[in-house]
Design an enzyme around this catalytic site. Sequence first.
Site, PDB file in Angstrom:
ATOM      1  N   ASN A 183       0.870  -1.168   0.000  1.00  0.00           N
ATOM      2  CA  ASN A 183       0.000   0.000   0.000  1.00  0.00           C
ATOM      3  C   ASN A 183       0.908   1.220   0.000  1.00  0.00           C
ATOM      4  OD1 ASN A 183      -1.459   2.331   0.914  1.00  0.00           O
ATOM      5  ND2 ASN A 183      -3.105   0.997   1.620  1.00  0.00           N
ATOM      6  N   GLU A 238      -3.869   1.910  -3.017  1.00  0.00           N
ATOM      7  CA  GLU A 238      -4.042   3.313  -2.628  1.00  0.00           C
ATOM      8  C   GLU A 238      -3.139   4.222  -3.469  1.00  0.00           C
ATOM      9  OE1 GLU A 238      -5.121   5.761   1.457  1.00  0.00           O
ATOM     10  OE2 GLU A 238      -4.080   3.831   1.626  1.00  0.00           O
ATOM     11  N   ASP A 287      -4.107  -4.902   0.612  1.00  0.00           N
ATOM     12  CA  ASP A 287      -4.488  -4.327   1.897  1.00  0.00           C
ATOM     13  C   ASP A 287      -5.937  -4.729   2.140  1.00  0.00           C
ATOM     14  OD1 ASP A 287      -5.291  -2.802   4.030  1.00  0.00           O
ATOM     15  OD2 ASP A 287      -4.706  -0.875   3.166  1.00  0.00           O
ATOM     16  N   ASN A 324      -7.525  -4.536   5.053  1.00  0.00           N
ATOM     17  CA  ASN A 324      -8.170  -3.759   6.118  1.00  0.00           C
ATOM     18  C   ASN A 324      -8.907  -4.671   7.094  1.00  0.00           C
ATOM     19  OD1 ASN A 324      -7.655  -0.908   6.120  1.00  0.00           O
ATOM     20  ND2 ASN A 324      -8.621  -0.811   4.105  1.00  0.00           N
ATOM     21  N   ASP A 329      -2.045  -6.230   5.739  1.00  0.00           N
ATOM     22  CA  ASP A 329      -1.620  -6.512   4.367  1.00  0.00           C
ATOM     23  C   ASP A 329      -1.342  -8.010   4.255  1.00  0.00           C
ATOM     24  OD1 ASP A 329      -1.140  -3.601   3.191  1.00  0.00           O
ATOM     25  OD2 ASP A 329      -0.360  -3.655   5.242  1.00  0.00           O
ATOM     26  N   ASP A 388       2.672   4.626   5.255  1.00  0.00           N
ATOM     27  CA  ASP A 388       2.420   4.095   6.596  1.00  0.00           C
ATOM     28  C   ASP A 388       2.310   2.569   6.598  1.00  0.00           C
ATOM     29  OD1 ASP A 388       0.071   4.320   5.159  1.00  0.00           O
ATOM     30  OD2 ASP A 388      -0.994   5.519   6.647  1.00  0.00           O
ATOM     31  N   HIS A 389       2.420   1.954   5.426  1.00  0.00           N
ATOM     32  CA  HIS A 389       2.489   0.502   5.295  1.00  0.00           C
ATOM     33  C   HIS A 389       3.915   0.098   4.914  1.00  0.00           C
ATOM     34  CE1 HIS A 389      -1.974  -0.345   4.880  1.00  0.00           C
ATOM     35  NE2 HIS A 389      -1.937   0.969   4.728  1.00  0.00           N
TER      36      HIS A 389
END
Length: 256
Positions: free
Chosen positions: A7, A34, A147, A149, A218, A247-248
């Site tokens: 991501n 993303e 990802d 989530n 992930d 941030d991943h």
Amino acid sequence: MKIATFNINGIKARLPRLVEWLDETQPDIACLQELKSSDETIPTKEIEAAGYGALYHGQKGFNGVAILARGADPVEVQRGLAGEDEDEQSRYLEADVHGVRVASIYLPNGNPHPGPKFDYKLRWMKRLRERAQRLLASEIPTVLAGDYNVIPHDDDVWDVRGMADDALMQPESRDAYFRLLGDGWTDAIRSRHPQGHVWTFWDYQAGGWQRDHGFRIDHLLLSPAMADRLVDAQVDKDYRGREKASDHAPTWARFA
């Protein structure tokens, strides 16, 4: 063969980090999520210069998924999931690459919970499962990477109590994820790290990275043929600590 998911949290904003990661780790296939970019504004020249052919399913400012292949052009099979014709969010892309079927997945977050966004998340997961069942029936070697989530287990998150009300950890989200696994998919990272405590995401807020307060969302889900070939699965954690990082962290599996 090395297949990764990442991501990127804005492909234009993170382009130096993306090219750096591709150059240093050289995955054979990289699934990105993303993108936050329309197809027309994605930096294709820089990615091609790094040695990768690519497919994109972009969306201006939001969502967006891609599949990159080292030294090859992915052959598109499907973009988007059947079941909701009015759904225009760019969250699913499927292609054939290097003899493997790969899907790049950016599953809805679902917050705030409860509410229409969480309802959409559950409907989307049902549609994903229906597609995944057809892929299993075809017996094509397949990896569903992205990802999700979804935090599957309590040992996949630093702060269980703090995330208890989040859509990522709701029983319905977990149940939908485990129904996928129950159909015959293997969670690559979990199979190599059954004790948990492996993170793929650290929030920008509250010093999440500095304190190693993260969680795992992930995932690479493997069809039986790919699970039989699995050699290793890890997270490129160090890339989260670089300047202007996503941030991943990139997450990958290697196959014989």
